[in-house]
Structure formats: C-alpha cells, structure tokens
Write a protein that holds these residues in place. Structure first.
Motif, mmCIF file in Angstrom:
data_model
loop_
_atom_site.group_PDB
_atom_site.id
_atom_site.type_symbol
_atom_site.label_atom_id
_atom_site.label_comp_id
_atom_site.label_asym_id
_atom_site.label_seq_id
_atom_site.Cartn_x
_atom_site.Cartn_y
_atom_site.Cartn_z
ATOM 1 N N LEU A 1 0.846 -1.186 0.000
ATOM 2 C CA LEU A 1 0.000 0.000 0.000
ATOM 3 C C LEU A 1 0.881 1.235 0.000
ATOM 4 O O LEU A 1 1.890 1.283 0.714
ATOM 5 C CB LEU A 1 -0.900 0.056 1.236
ATOM 6 N N GLU A 2 0.509 2.234 -0.795
ATOM 7 C CA GLU A 2 1.126 3.564 -0.721
ATOM 8 C C GLU A 2 0.107 4.473 -0.073
ATOM 9 O O GLU A 2 -0.928 4.776 -0.664
ATOM 10 C CB GLU A 2 1.480 4.103 -2.110
ATOM 11 N N LEU A 3 0.376 4.885 1.162
ATOM 12 C CA LEU A 3 -0.502 5.827 1.848
ATOM 13 C C LEU A 3 -0.040 7.236 1.470
ATOM 14 O O LEU A 3 1.082 7.636 1.778
ATOM 15 C CB LEU A 3 -0.418 5.646 3.363
ATOM 16 N N ILE A 4 -0.902 7.960 0.789
ATOM 17 C CA ILE A 4 -0.591 9.298 0.309
ATOM 18 C C ILE A 4 -1.452 10.299 1.067
ATOM 19 O O ILE A 4 -2.684 10.158 1.102
ATOM 20 C CB ILE A 4 -0.892 9.453 -1.202
ATOM 21 N N ARG A 5 -0.803 11.295 1.667
ATOM 22 C CA ARG A 5 -1.579 12.381 2.259
ATOM 23 C C ARG A 5 -2.072 13.273 1.123
ATOM 24 O O ARG A 5 -1.354 13.518 0.156
ATOM 25 C CB ARG A 5 -0.723 13.194 3.219
ATOM 26 N N ASP B 1 5.997 4.736 -12.116
ATOM 27 C CA ASP B 1 6.853 3.620 -12.502
ATOM 28 C C ASP B 1 6.360 2.260 -12.020
ATOM 29 O O ASP B 1 6.950 1.237 -12.356
ATOM 30 C CB ASP B 1 8.283 3.842 -11.999
ATOM 31 N N ALA B 2 5.307 2.238 -11.217
ATOM 32 C CA ALA B 2 4.777 0.969 -10.698
ATOM 33 C C ALA B 2 3.430 0.668 -11.341
ATOM 34 O O ALA B 2 2.776 1.544 -11.910
ATOM 35 C CB ALA B 2 4.637 1.043 -9.179
ATOM 36 N N GLU B 3 3.018 -0.587 -11.238
ATOM 37 C CA GLU B 3 1.710 -1.001 -11.732
ATOM 38 C C GLU B 3 0.767 -1.062 -10.544
ATOM 39 O O GLU B 3 1.014 -1.786 -9.574
ATOM 40 C CB GLU B 3 1.825 -2.382 -12.383
ATOM 41 N N TRP B 4 -0.325 -0.293 -10.604
ATOM 42 C CA TRP B 4 -1.240 -0.174 -9.485
ATOM 43 C C TRP B 4 -2.526 -0.941 -9.749
ATOM 44 O O TRP B 4 -3.095 -0.851 -10.829
ATOM 45 C CB TRP B 4 -1.529 1.305 -9.202
ATOM 46 N N SER B 5 -2.969 -1.672 -8.733
ATOM 47 C CA SER B 5 -4.203 -2.450 -8.842
ATOM 48 C C SER B 5 -5.432 -1.592 -8.615
ATOM 49 O O SER B 5 -6.487 -1.849 -9.199
ATOM 50 C CB SER B 5 -4.199 -3.581 -7.809
ATOM 51 N N GLY C 1 -4.666 -10.538 -5.615
ATOM 52 C CA GLY C 1 -3.637 -11.458 -5.157
ATOM 53 C C GLY C 1 -2.569 -10.780 -4.312
ATOM 54 O O GLY C 1 -2.640 -9.588 -4.013
ATOM 55 N N ASP C 2 -1.570 -11.564 -3.925
ATOM 56 C CA ASP C 2 -0.510 -11.082 -3.039
ATOM 57 C C ASP C 2 0.322 -9.962 -3.643
ATOM 58 O O ASP C 2 0.977 -9.209 -2.924
ATOM 59 C CB ASP C 2 0.432 -12.238 -2.657
ATOM 60 N N ASP C 3 0.318 -9.848 -4.961
ATOM 61 C CA ASP C 3 1.105 -8.809 -5.632
ATOM 62 C C ASP C 3 0.343 -7.499 -5.789
ATOM 63 O O ASP C 3 0.806 -6.608 -6.495
ATOM 64 C CB ASP C 3 1.555 -9.300 -7.010
ATOM 65 N N ALA C 4 -0.796 -7.368 -5.136
ATOM 66 C CA ALA C 4 -1.601 -6.148 -5.260
ATOM 67 C C ALA C 4 -0.810 -4.932 -4.786
ATOM 68 O O ALA C 4 -0.118 -4.982 -3.775
ATOM 69 C CB ALA C 4 -2.874 -6.284 -4.438
ATOM 70 N N HIS C 5 -0.922 -3.867 -5.547
ATOM 71 C CA HIS C 5 -0.346 -2.572 -5.188
ATOM 72 C C HIS C 5 -1.494 -1.566 -5.194
ATOM 73 O O HIS C 5 -2.087 -1.312 -6.246
ATOM 74 C CB HIS C 5 0.730 -2.148 -6.189
ATOM 75 N N ILE C 6 -1.787 -1.011 -4.019
ATOM 76 C CA ILE C 6 -2.940 -0.135 -3.853
ATOM 77 C C ILE C 6 -2.470 1.238 -3.374
ATOM 78 O O ILE C 6 -1.688 1.338 -2.421
ATOM 79 C CB ILE C 6 -3.931 -0.698 -2.799
ATOM 80 N N VAL C 7 -2.960 2.294 -4.015
ATOM 81 C CA VAL C 7 -2.741 3.660 -3.540
ATOM 82 C C VAL C 7 -3.913 4.012 -2.634
ATOM 83 O O VAL C 7 -5.074 3.836 -3.021
ATOM 84 C CB VAL C 7 -2.658 4.660 -4.708
ATOM 85 N N VAL C 8 -3.608 4.498 -1.428
ATOM 86 C CA VAL C 8 -4.625 4.878 -0.451
ATOM 87 C C VAL C 8 -4.397 6.349 -0.105
ATOM 88 O O VAL C 8 -3.401 6.694 0.524
ATOM 89 C CB VAL C 8 -4.521 4.017 0.830
#
Length: 193
Positions: free
Chosen positions: A3-7, A44-48, A134-141
């Motif tokens: 997870l990328e937690l973005i303010r 540069d990343a792939e986001w789910s 899946g386990d490779d999920a990349h989520i921006v929050v």
C-alpha cells in the motif's frame, strides 16, 4: 500486498495552519500540483487500485492520481476520514495538539480511536483487494496526515514525524503483519528500538 498511503495535497487551511480534521476543505492550486507530482512518483509501478477517504481533498487528490495514471478511481472508506478536532476545526492551534483530550482540547478524537479506525480501514482494503488482485496487489490509499502518522506509529511501535502533503508512505503486508517501508518517501530504519 503493498500500500502507498498518500496524504492529500495542500488546502488553504493547511497553508494557514488551521486544523481541518473532518471538515471538508477543498484542495488549492498548490494541492492539485502536489497531486500531479505524487502521480509522477507513482508512475513507474503497476497499481491495482486507488482508494481514498471520502473527504473532498483526499478524493480529489486520488482522482488526479487515478486520471494521470489511467486507473479507475476506487472506493472511499469512511474509516480513513481525518481525526475529528471537533470545536477546534478551522482554528490555528495555540498549543501543541495532544494525543488525548485535555483541558485545552476536551472534545478531540482520542489517538487510539484514530489509529484503530485507520488499521481497520487497512484490513478492509486488504481483505477486499487480496481476493481480486492477489498477493502482488499494489494499492494507492489517499487519506490524511494525522491518521497516517498514528497508524504508522502503531505499526512501528514508535513515533513517526509529521506527514507531508502528497508524500508517499509505503506499507507491505507479508501475510501475517504490516511492515512500514517508507515514511515521507524516505526508507525506514527498522533497527531502531
């Protein structure tokens, strides 16, 4: 799962050091530019998925990032709303904001409540997105500074610094626990006691 937690980006109340909390204050032009910069850092990343707090400043930041990266804007989670500063919202603090209500700030939301809500939101996002991505999920929050700081502090077991507008803070789920990998874009030293 990462997870990328973005303010959220800057608002006029941020600019003038006013407490926002659960007040729904919009981004200013600087905040919109910061959201575009955050999208550039994430490019540069792939986001789910991209999800957020429902408050306008977080939702607009998330929408700018989603549009820039070409990803559909996902759900909003009430648990990610910023700390409730109650009667102090819209005011410039005259003294440091305490972790717990006190004589100067009798009606603010307690730290434990904020951290618990934030962790519950992360669990909900994890439990919702893992079966889909899946386990490779990349989520921006995209959410808010105090809730991010309290959640990261809870996970690390130590205080973390002020969270900057539009800064990225990386968490990783290893199947049993969350790990903080970066704060405000800087790598976290996990050897500190």
């Amino acid at each position: 799962m990462r997870l990328e937690l973005i303010r959220h980006g800057q608002t006029d109340w941020n600019l003038n050091d006013k407490l926002q909390g659960s007040s729904d204050i919009p981004l200013n032009e600087t905040g919109r530019a910061q959201a575009l910069e955050a999208a550039g850092l994430l490019a540069d990343a792939e986001w789910s998925a991209i999800v957020s707090s429902p408050l306008g400043r977080a939702r607009e930041t998330a929408r700018i990032i989603a549009d820039t990266l070409g990803i559909e804007l996902g759900d909003a989670y009430d648990e990610l709303i910023e700390r409730d500063y109650a009667s102090h919202e819209g005011r410039t603090p005259e003294s440091p904001i305490p972790d717990e209500p006190n004589a100067d700030y009798p009606d603010i939301e307690p730290r434990e409540s904020v951290a618990r809500r934030g962790l519950e939101a992360l669990e909900t996002i994890r439990d919702t997105r893992l079966p889909l991505d899946g386990d490779d999920a990349h989520i921006v929050v995209v959410c808010h500074g105090t809730i991010i700081r309290f959640v990261l502090s809870e996970i690390l077991g130590r205080e973390v610094p002020h969270i900057e507008n539009a800064a990225a803070n990386t968490l990783e789920w290893d199947g049993t626990a969350w790990h903080v990998l970066s704060i405000n874009g800087g790598v976290v030293d996990t050897d500190i006691d």
